[in-house]
Design a protein around this motif. Structure first.
Motif, PDB file in Angstrom:
ATOM      1  N   ASP A  99       4.782  -1.976 -14.161  1.00 61.50           N
ATOM      2  CA  ASP A  99       4.854  -2.980 -15.234  1.00 61.50           C
ATOM      3  C   ASP A  99       5.302  -2.346 -16.544  1.00 61.50           C
ATOM      4  O   ASP A  99       6.100  -2.928 -17.286  1.00 61.50           O
ATOM      5  CB  ASP A  99       3.499  -3.667 -15.423  1.00 61.50           C
ATOM      6  N   PHE A 100       4.803  -1.144 -16.828  1.00 64.71           N
ATOM      7  CA  PHE A 100       5.181  -0.431 -18.047  1.00 64.71           C
ATOM      8  C   PHE A 100       6.692  -0.173 -18.075  1.00 64.71           C
ATOM      9  O   PHE A 100       7.352  -0.409 -19.092  1.00 64.71           O
ATOM     10  CB  PHE A 100       4.412   0.894 -18.124  1.00 64.71           C
ATOM     11  N   ILE A 101       7.238   0.277 -16.955  1.00 64.03           N
ATOM     12  CA  ILE A 101       8.677   0.535 -16.877  1.00 64.03           C
ATOM     13  C   ILE A 101       9.468  -0.760 -17.058  1.00 64.03           C
ATOM     14  O   ILE A 101      10.477  -0.794 -17.770  1.00 64.03           O
ATOM     15  CB  ILE A 101       9.035   1.228 -15.547  1.00 64.03           C
ATOM     16  N   MET A 102       9.006  -1.841 -16.443  1.00 61.43           N
ATOM     17  CA  MET A 102       9.682  -3.130 -16.581  1.00 61.43           C
ATOM     18  C   MET A 102       9.641  -3.616 -18.024  1.00 61.43           C
ATOM     19  O   MET A 102      10.637  -4.109 -18.556  1.00 61.43           O
ATOM     20  CB  MET A 102       9.058  -4.158 -15.639  1.00 61.43           C
ATOM     21  N   LEU A 149       4.642   4.514  -7.807  1.00 60.80           N
ATOM     22  CA  LEU A 149       3.881   4.369  -9.043  1.00 60.80           C
ATOM     23  C   LEU A 149       2.870   3.234  -8.905  1.00 60.80           C
ATOM     24  O   LEU A 149       3.060   2.322  -8.100  1.00 60.80           O
ATOM     25  CB  LEU A 149       4.825   4.071 -10.213  1.00 60.80           C
ATOM     26  N   SER A 150       1.817   3.291  -9.698  1.00 65.54           N
ATOM     27  CA  SER A 150       0.824   2.209  -9.690  1.00 65.54           C
ATOM     28  C   SER A 150       1.460   0.931 -10.237  1.00 65.54           C
ATOM     29  O   SER A 150       2.502   0.966 -10.898  1.00 65.54           O
ATOM     30  CB  SER A 150      -0.385   2.592 -10.549  1.00 65.54           C
ATOM     31  N   ARG A 151       0.815  -0.182  -9.990  1.00 68.00           N
ATOM     32  CA  ARG A 151       1.317  -1.475 -10.486  1.00 68.00           C
ATOM     33  C   ARG A 151       1.421  -1.449 -12.013  1.00 68.00           C
ATOM     34  O   ARG A 151       2.388  -1.932 -12.594  1.00 68.00           O
ATOM     35  CB  ARG A 151       0.403  -2.603 -10.017  1.00 68.00           C
ATOM     36  N   ASP A 152       0.423  -0.874 -12.687  1.00 73.62           N
ATOM     37  CA  ASP A 152       0.464  -0.773 -14.152  1.00 73.62           C
ATOM     38  C   ASP A 152       1.651   0.053 -14.618  1.00 73.62           C
ATOM     39  O   ASP A 152       2.299  -0.286 -15.610  1.00 73.62           O
ATOM     40  CB  ASP A 152      -0.831  -0.169 -14.696  1.00 73.62           C
ATOM     41  N   PRO A 196       0.850  -1.206   0.000  1.00 71.50           N
ATOM     42  CA  PRO A 196       0.000   0.000   0.000  1.00 71.50           C
ATOM     43  C   PRO A 196       0.878   1.246   0.000  1.00 71.50           C
ATOM     44  O   PRO A 196       1.895   1.300   0.688  1.00 71.50           O
ATOM     45  CB  PRO A 196      -0.788  -0.125   1.306  1.00 71.50           C
ATOM     46  N   ILE A 197       0.498   2.234  -0.788  1.00 71.13           N
ATOM     47  CA  ILE A 197       1.280   3.468  -0.842  1.00 71.13           C
ATOM     48  C   ILE A 197       0.480   4.680  -0.376  1.00 71.13           C
ATOM     49  O   ILE A 197       1.042   5.749  -0.184  1.00 71.13           O
ATOM     50  CB  ILE A 197       1.881   3.710  -2.251  1.00 71.13           C
ATOM     51  N   TYR A 198      -0.839   4.509  -0.200  1.00 76.64           N
ATOM     52  CA  TYR A 198      -1.689   5.593   0.292  1.00 76.64           C
ATOM     53  C   TYR A 198      -2.474   5.120   1.508  1.00 76.64           C
ATOM     54  O   TYR A 198      -2.899   3.971   1.584  1.00 76.64           O
ATOM     55  CB  TYR A 198      -2.661   6.081  -0.779  1.00 76.64           C
ATOM     56  N   CYS A 199      -2.693   6.031   2.437  1.00 75.69           N
ATOM     57  CA  CYS A 199      -3.462   5.745   3.642  1.00 75.69           C
ATOM     58  C   CYS A 199      -4.900   5.389   3.260  1.00 75.69           C
ATOM     59  O   CYS A 199      -5.535   6.136   2.511  1.00 75.69           O
ATOM     60  CB  CYS A 199      -3.436   6.962   4.560  1.00 75.69           C
ATOM     61  N   PRO A 200      -5.416   4.272   3.764  1.00 75.09           N
ATOM     62  CA  PRO A 200      -6.796   3.909   3.431  1.00 75.09           C
ATOM     63  C   PRO A 200      -7.827   4.830   4.079  1.00 75.09           C
ATOM     64  O   PRO A 200      -8.971   4.885   3.644  1.00 75.09           O
ATOM     65  CB  PRO A 200      -6.932   2.476   3.961  1.00 75.09           C
ATOM     66  N   SER A 201      -7.425   5.600   5.102  1.00 75.95           N
ATOM     67  CA  SER A 201      -8.365   6.503   5.773  1.00 75.95           C
ATOM     68  C   SER A 201      -8.423   7.878   5.134  1.00 75.95           C
ATOM     69  O   SER A 201      -9.495   8.396   4.862  1.00 75.95           O
ATOM     70  CB  SER A 201      -7.979   6.661   7.242  1.00 75.95           C
ATOM     71  N   CYS A 202      -7.227   8.479   4.901  1.00 67.60           N
ATOM     72  CA  CYS A 202      -7.207   9.869   4.417  1.00 67.60           C
ATOM     73  C   CYS A 202      -6.569  10.036   3.036  1.00 67.60           C
ATOM     74  O   CYS A 202      -6.517  11.136   2.518  1.00 67.60           O
ATOM     75  CB  CYS A 202      -6.504  10.758   5.433  1.00 67.60           C
ATOM     76  N   GLU A 203      -6.039   8.949   2.474  1.00 64.09           N
ATOM     77  CA  GLU A 203      -5.454   8.928   1.132  1.00 64.09           C
ATOM     78  C   GLU A 203      -4.151   9.709   0.989  1.00 64.09           C
ATOM     79  O   GLU A 203      -3.707   9.979  -0.117  1.00 64.09           O
ATOM     80  CB  GLU A 203      -6.480   9.363   0.086  1.00 64.09           C
ATOM     81  N   ASN A 204      -3.514  10.090   2.106  1.00 59.72           N
ATOM     82  CA  ASN A 204      -2.190  10.711   2.033  1.00 59.72           C
ATOM     83  C   ASN A 204      -1.141   9.627   1.810  1.00 59.72           C
ATOM     84  O   ASN A 204      -1.359   8.464   2.155  1.00 59.72           O
ATOM     85  CB  ASN A 204      -1.885  11.484   3.327  1.00 59.72           C
TER      86      ASN A 204
END
Length: 90
Positions: A46-49, A40-43, A4-12
């Protein structure tokens, strides 16, 4: 499992606060920034890879994905702009 890269409560953005060695159970605590790649998002990761595995060839990537070169170039340009914005905020 995706990190997870963003807080599930406040999205920071989240930061790493603990690392642990599975071999000896040593734990390191602190307040560490995630590396840019992990922000970065998983997509996007993947794009960079895929770009790396295509030896940096947008032409090869477009061929493998079955889309036109201009479309792939636009995707690349969008990714470059996003990364530039992310690094300018640091």
């Amino acid at each position: 499992m995706k990190l997870p890269i963003y807080c599930p409560s406040c999205e920071n953005p989240l930061k790493v606060s603990q690392l642990k060695c599975d071999a000896c159970n040593t734990q390191v605590n602190g307040n560490y920034e995630l590396p840019l790649y992990l922000k970065l998002s998983r997509d996007e990761q993947d794009f960079i890879m895929e770009f790396f595995l295509a030896s940096g060839s947008i032409k090869e990537m477009s061929k493998q994905a079955g889309i036109s070169y201009p479309t792939m170039r636009n995707k690349m340009d969008d990714m470059i702009e996003k990364i530039k914005k992310m690094t300018s905020n640091d």
